[in-house]
Design a protein around this motif. Sequence first.
Motif, mmCIF file in Angstrom:
data_model
loop_
_atom_site.group_PDB
_atom_site.id
_atom_site.type_symbol
_atom_site.label_atom_id
_atom_site.label_comp_id
_atom_site.label_asym_id
_atom_site.label_seq_id
_atom_site.Cartn_x
_atom_site.Cartn_y
_atom_site.Cartn_z
ATOM 1 N N UNK A 1 0.940 11.764 -0.257
ATOM 2 C CA UNK A 1 0.723 12.919 0.617
ATOM 3 C C UNK A 1 0.625 14.172 -0.235
ATOM 4 N N UNK B 1 -3.330 11.339 1.841
ATOM 5 C CA UNK B 1 -3.373 12.191 3.036
ATOM 6 C C UNK B 1 -3.268 13.631 2.579
ATOM 7 N N UNK C 1 -4.456 5.186 -0.653
ATOM 8 C CA UNK C 1 -4.706 6.129 0.422
ATOM 9 C C UNK C 1 -4.051 7.471 0.123
ATOM 10 N N UNK D 1 0.839 -1.195 0.000
ATOM 11 C CA UNK D 1 0.000 0.000 0.000
ATOM 12 C C UNK D 1 0.874 1.245 0.000
ATOM 13 N N UNK D 2 0.658 2.106 -0.935
ATOM 14 C CA UNK D 2 1.445 3.332 -1.013
ATOM 15 C C UNK D 2 0.559 4.502 -0.615
ATOM 16 N N UNK D 3 1.107 5.349 0.209
ATOM 17 C CA UNK D 3 0.346 6.510 0.666
ATOM 18 C C UNK D 3 0.842 7.735 -0.073
ATOM 19 N N UNK E 1 -13.166 13.969 9.946
ATOM 20 C CA UNK E 1 -13.130 13.253 8.678
ATOM 21 C C UNK E 1 -14.294 12.296 8.526
ATOM 22 N N UNK F 1 -5.089 16.363 7.593
ATOM 23 C CA UNK F 1 -4.240 16.755 8.725
ATOM 24 C C UNK F 1 -3.935 18.233 8.611
ATOM 25 N N UNK G 1 -7.839 11.362 4.394
ATOM 26 C CA UNK G 1 -7.501 11.798 5.748
ATOM 27 C C UNK G 1 -6.972 13.225 5.697
#
Lengths: 181, 576
Positions: free
Chosen positions: B5, B123, B121, B1-3, B515, B523, B521
């Motif tokens: 940002x 962020x 995902x 899984x790569x997030x 959220x 932040x 997500x």
Amino acid sequence: MEERGERIALQCRQHSASCREFSVRCQPVQLRSLSAATCSVWLAAYWLFVLTQNSMVLSAAIFITLIGLIVYLHFVKIDQESLLVIASLGIQMTSSYASGKESTTFIEMSQVKDVVINEAIYMQKVIYYLCILLRDPLDPQSVSEVVPLFQSSKPRLDCLVEVYRSCQEILEQRKTVSQIL
Amino acid sequence: MVVLKVFFPSCCSSAESGLLVGHWIPEQNSAVILAVFHFPFIPVQVKQYLSEVRQVTQVNVSVLGTWSNCKKKEESLSEFLEDLGTIFSHEPWIQLCKETDSKFWSCSVIQKHPSTPKEDEIILVYYDQRKVMLSHLHPPGNLTNSTDHKAEDASKLAVIFDTVAKSKVLFMKDRYDYGPIKLTHWQSEGVEASIIVELMKQASIPVCMLLTFLLSFVSSVCKSRVLKFWPLSFIWSKLSTCEQLGHRLEHLQVISSNRKAQNQPQLMRKANIFVSLLADVALGILLMSWLYRKNRIGHLADTLIPVADHVAKELQGLLQWLMGVPAGLKMNRALDQVLGRFFLYHIHLWISYIHLMSPFIEMILWYVGLSACLGLTVALSILSDIIALLTFHIYCFYVYGARLYCLKIYGLSSLWRLFRGKKWNVLRQRVDSCSYDLDQLFIGTLLFTILLFLLPTTALYYLVFTLLRLLVVVVQGLIHLLVDLIDSLPLYSILLRLCRSYRLAAGVKFRVLEQRTGKPLRLLMQINPLSYGRVVQTYRLPTYSCYPKDSWGSLCKKLFLGELIYPWKHKGEKQD
């Protein structure tokens, strides 16, 4: 339950798959002990006043209690400690004091080597605590620093194990990512 | 899984739909959005503008995706936005969409190459563009000492901070400039153009040059050979005023040098020196204005002489007490009388010296008071010197007592070795056994007895004068501590921390925003200001004085053995 037998509450929130927050709420400020301390100081001051007939003593006592209270609430008494773990960014530790002051430390994921439970001798007993091992930038295999977590609330082992498991799950994600890349 | 940002400037959240422009950091898999280009635009112009920006800032700025801020989702618009991806090709192509009435944004990423792993995902990190741009990141202490290593191992956040700071040029245009492309980012309210500021800027150059010239003249006078002869140089090194003046001279030279400060620490150092100098002089002038009002100098001079007299009287009384039966101790009468008379004569000399001086004291004080305009620290150093001069008799007594006591202690220790049939071997630096004659032993024992019985008397004198001396040393030490504090306190950094706490960043802190499932997500990245302790530690100005090097243990040992402890700070030089 805490090491000393006081009540604490652990709250675990999962914001997303890779982001979790653990917060440990300590016992709130006890009115009884605070008022006992204040009363003892004032009684001692009054006794001195009776002996010396100097009203400076009384005003000094009031100032001492006020300053002591402010210092205690602002720098000593920690109300809540929380740990925010974000897999791709890092680990953030926040401790909020009774007065509302917050002190935050953020550790980047590239520096974090692991999160472990350690045992230490504290006064006359052995306690367990959670800590973050930081990676030495010069030598990636060795540990340069150990950052203890939940220092003031000191939760017991069963509570720590729960936090530890969740942390490890998130850290595992990070490892799989690095394998893929 | 790569997030994935996405760092998004919070000031752009109300921008109209357009293109997202920013820097893509592939190693971290994150995108730093710097600005939003509005519709309508001509793609060629955008590309040209970006290449110009790239040249100036050295940051690889490119179009990263699209931004849509609309009331309702329109099918035609989304198709159009996808089409834009073919014009400005970027991998991956980010599509941010905000609906006006909801706080939650939807974000999608389009990958052209299916070989790369699916990113599931995202962020969204909001940051305050102005604060991040202006702040200076202080890495934690363990990183700073490995500078050579830092370049390759720079922390991820530092890269982001760096990117935003470098693209300052992009933000320089204020809102009243109309170029071919309309874009939204943090905007200054327009540069304040004040005539006074401009005039001061213009005036500062000749002022600096004049100052440099004067300073070079003064320092050449100070370094001239006339002042290097033995008695003068010795006196200069002992007077704390001279050292303080020299220190200030160095500071002025640093400020007035026309070399531009290369990096942030040097700039901060200059600013700190400047502010602390200003504060020092301001305090000094305040002190001076207080002193010269209502003839306070005259009062001071009038009280100073009686105080010195009184101290001498008290000392005389103390000596008389020591010559009798102090605290019920029975002393060796003859030695006691000799020592007492010796010291009394000294005090007599001292009193006559003070009376000789008394007519001039007021004038001296008046001129000395003028020096307060050079700064409070200079005035304090002068005060310390005056105290040292006025308590010179105490220093003399201490030295006599200490020498006598030291002699006794050494004599006793060597005779004690003789007593046990041993001696100190100088060549081998150790204690050897030795057979003495009967005569030698007899004489030695006799001397040992005499010294032992005379020891309490000298020890008492030594004790009393050492206590007096320590009192003076403590007062002087406190004054020096105050001077050091004023000298070394980085006032500018502390003010910066107080008023613009984001300028000195220790790191960042994140706050998880509200959220909803299915949305990325969110932040909020805030700047974690440096603690006051670390501000002082990092930007502390170096001071000239070296603190007493010996620890408390060695100090006590020296006191016991009767070695001299020096109040003056140049201990290391004395021993050499």
